[in-house]
Structure formats: C-alpha cells, structure tokens
Scaffold this motif. Structure first.
Motif, PDB file in Angstrom:
ATOM      1  N   ARG A 102      -7.857   0.789   9.705  1.00  0.00           N
ATOM      2  CA  ARG A 102      -7.897   1.946   8.795  1.00  0.00           C
ATOM      3  C   ARG A 102      -6.462   2.414   8.516  1.00  0.00           C
ATOM      4  N   MET A 103      -5.823   1.735   7.580  1.00  0.00           N
ATOM      5  CA  MET A 103      -4.392   1.919   7.390  1.00  0.00           C
ATOM      6  C   MET A 103      -4.025   3.291   6.848  1.00  0.00           C
TER       7      MET A 103
ATOM      8  N   ALA B 239      -7.005 -10.776   3.715  1.00  0.00           N
ATOM      9  CA  ALA B 239      -7.824  -9.560   3.765  1.00  0.00           C
ATOM     10  C   ALA B 239      -7.121  -8.430   3.024  1.00  0.00           C
ATOM     11  N   THR B 240      -7.906  -7.533   2.416  1.00  0.00           N
ATOM     12  CA  THR B 240      -7.312  -6.428   1.675  1.00  0.00           C
ATOM     13  C   THR B 240      -7.858  -5.089   2.148  1.00  0.00           C
ATOM     14  N   TYR B 241      -7.046  -4.071   1.909  1.00  0.00           N
ATOM     15  CA  TYR B 241      -7.418  -2.677   2.178  1.00  0.00           C
ATOM     16  C   TYR B 241      -7.018  -1.876   0.943  1.00  0.00           C
TER      17      TYR B 241
ATOM     18  N   SER C 263     -13.591   0.169   1.810  1.00  0.00           N
ATOM     19  CA  SER C 263     -12.208   0.007   1.367  1.00  0.00           C
ATOM     20  C   SER C 263     -11.654  -1.391   1.642  1.00  0.00           C
ATOM     21  N   CYS C 264     -12.422  -2.217   2.349  1.00  0.00           N
ATOM     22  CA  CYS C 264     -11.910  -3.512   2.814  1.00  0.00           C
ATOM     23  C   CYS C 264     -12.603  -4.688   2.146  1.00  0.00           C
TER      24      CYS C 264
END
Length: 369
Positions: free
Chosen positions: A139-140, A164-166, A278-279
C-alpha cells in the motif's frame, strides 16, 4: 500426469531459437562482463518500468537490496521496518548493513499492515522496506505518507513483482530506491542469478555503481570500500529476450488466477488471496490459506500436483531472527498464525486450463469431502 509448480524448460522451449541466438551472440562477441548486452538491458528495463527511473544490473536480488540500502548512508544501529512474512533476503540486507530489523505484521493481502507499521515507528526508525509480495504491490500511498511524516527512507523490494502496478504505476518507481531479483523462478527470470537496482535519484544510483564496482566508476579507481556485484552479459542477453514476453506471461498468470478464484470462491475451509482495487497483480505466487492444509497437501501429492509453502516460518520465528539482540520485540499475529495455513498452488504461464482445473477439482474434493 504431474502438474508442475513451475516449468522453466517449457518456457525455454517456447522461445528457444531467440534464447539460443542471444547466448551465442555473447559468446561470439566474447564480451562476458559488462558491455552492450548489459547496457541495453538496463535501458530496456528502465523503459519497461517508466516513471523516469534509472537502473543498475548487479549479481543477484540480495545484492541489489543490500547495495541499495548501503547507498542511503543510514545511521548505524538505526531501525528498519520490514514485513514478518517475506523471504529472508529482505532481513539479511538490513542486518548486513549494521541496522536493526523491526518486524511488521502482514494484512489480508499479505503485504505490510499499515496500522501495525505506524505503531512500530519510533525515533530510532530510519527506513521502511516495502515488499511487493506474491506479485501484488504494498500500500504505497499510505507507506509514503508515513515515510514523509516521520522522515523515513523507503526501499522497495520488488523481487516478486516484475510488472505489477499500483494506481497505474509500476512498482519500483515509488520509493527512494528499489531492488529486483532475476532468480530463475521469478516472473522475469535469468538462467542463473541476477538483480537490478532502480531509482530516480541519479546520484544515489551512481553511489550504488561505485559500491558494486569495487568502490569506483573506472577500473583501478577506488573511491570507497566497495564490492564486486555485476550482472553478467549472458544473463542480460537472456533477460532482454524474456522481457519482450513478460507482459503476455503476466497476463496468462492473471487468467490462471481468475480460474482459481472463480472455481474456489465460496468453498469451506479456505481463504483466497485478496487483490486491492488499486493494484494489478502479476501473481508470482497464488497463495491460499486453510486449516486443512495438511489434508490438502496430501491430496495434491497423491495426484501428482506440485505445491509450495511461502513461507513455512515467518521470519520472527526462524532460529536466525527469533533470539538475537538486533530484533526488537514485536508481535506479528497474522504472520505467525498464517504460517501454518498458507499453501502455494501451481502458477505460471506454463499451465494449461485443464491442469488448473485439475488442481481445483482435487482441492474441492479435499475441502468438501
């Protein structure tokens, strides 16, 4: 018929001509250390990540983490917050830099639990290692907010999250510095060891290059006490080929994960992995939890289905990290409870739908029988 947990031979055969050509190209050029293949892979991986990051190839993922942390010049004895549920390299890199590990519990998505993270920040804390575990981003937003509020550095451990993306941005582009592993079993894996350090900070990456190249940027130049950690040319050439397929391989992993999730949802005695909205998860591993884990393991083994345990012990409970002075006392309830429940199912682009369905059927029989 065996359902393989991972099938690197099948992957190789699918791109054999390109891989063989890349290897022979390096041999013919006899540029085995550094050279064009490494430089071009660094450029291509930087472009793949986006976000203005620069890259440095090193010997392996553990080196990448250790050198990245060293480059930050953190005060000796400072506390670094890391997940209790991660591979041991995360903790090793902290300890080998003369820093103290503080373990943080994991949340339902297996990444850092934000409330536990904040509760363990003290004046002695200097950094957070955000591990993007099993293919899903930590959870950036919350982590970066805490880091800003408390003046902490953020290191991203991206060993399991290539692509992977956030919030639409690739992992490795958020923190002060990040580290990737190209161990053969990763989503983007070499034919041996390899690693990459990534950062937007060109001065920080320059220091990493000095550390990794015997303390200097040129041969026989030794400005600091360094070490030897280099991504060799053959591995770089192989990784350049495989990088072209990474997005399609990750998409196939998502298809297999979708099949598992749809078929197993609602069954008793099983907890399925959760993915944050969000991911975009790249499913390095597909990890379930079950109080009937031993029965599931026996059923899978009888039917020739390979599986894994990631991880059999959370790090605070291992001999190396359970009774040593550099680990501050900490309670990680989820990580400790779940170490006896987690089970990793076969995952990868090598799987056929029929194989994934066979895994599902065996699990259903064991869970509901």
């Amino acid at each position: 018929m065996v359902v393989k947990f991972l099938d690197l031979k099948k992957q190789y055969l699918s791109i054999k001509e390109e891989i063989d050509s890349a290897i022979f190209r390096v041999i013919e050029n006899s540029a085995f250390i550094g050279g064009d293949e490494v430089l071009r892979f660094e450029e291509e991986f930087s472009a793949f990540l986006g976000g203005g990051v620069r890259t440095l190839g090193v010997g392996n993922g553990t080196d990448a983490l250790e050198i990245a942390i060293q480059s930050l010049n953190l005060p000796q004895g400072g506390e670094v917050l890391i997940p209790a549920n991660t591979f041991v390299a995360t903790a090793e890199a902290v300890v080998r830099n003369g820093l103290k590990v503080v373990f943080v519990d994991c949340g339902q998505d297996y990444t850092l639990d934000i409330s536990d993270l904040e509760s363990k920040i003290t004046p002695a804390c200097v950094a957070i290692v955000a591990v993007h575990l099993y293919g899903q981003s930590a959870r950036m937003n919350e982590i970066l907010k805490l880091a800003k509020n408390y003046g902490l550095k953020v290191i991203e451990d991206c060993a399991q999250s290539h692509g992977a993306t956030y919030n639409g941005e690739k992992v490795g582009t958020f923190g002060d510095i990040g580290a990737f592993s190209f161990y053969p079993g990763k989503n983007l894996g070499a034919f041996g060891d390899g690693g990459m350090i990534v950062s937007r900070d060109s001065l920080l990456l320059r220091r990493c290059r000095e550390i990794a190249h015997h303390g200097g940027l040129k041969k026989y130049e030794h400005n600091i006490v360094g070490r030897n950690s280099r991504l060799d040319s053959i591995q770089a050439a192989i990784l350049r080929v495989k990088l072209r397929y990474l997005e399609s391989w990750n998409a196939r992993r998502r298809e297999i994960a979708g099949l598992y999730l749809e078929a197993l949802r609602g069954l008793p005695n099983i907890a399925l992995p959760e993915v944050k909205e969000s991911c975009v998860c790249v499913w390095h591993l597909f990890v379930i939890r079950s109080l009937k884990r031993q029965a599931l393991r026996e059923a899978l083994q009888r039917e020739g289905i390979e599986y894994g345990l990631h991880y059999p012990l959370s790090l605070p409970n291992t001999p190396a990290y359970s009774k040593v002075a550099f680990v501050r006392e900490t309670a990680c309830k989820n990580a400790t409870l779940w170490q006896d429940e987690i089970l990793s199912l076969p995952m990868g682009e090598h799987l056929e739908n029929e194989e994934a369905q066979r895994v599902v059927e065996v699990l259903k029989d064991a869970l509901c029988g």
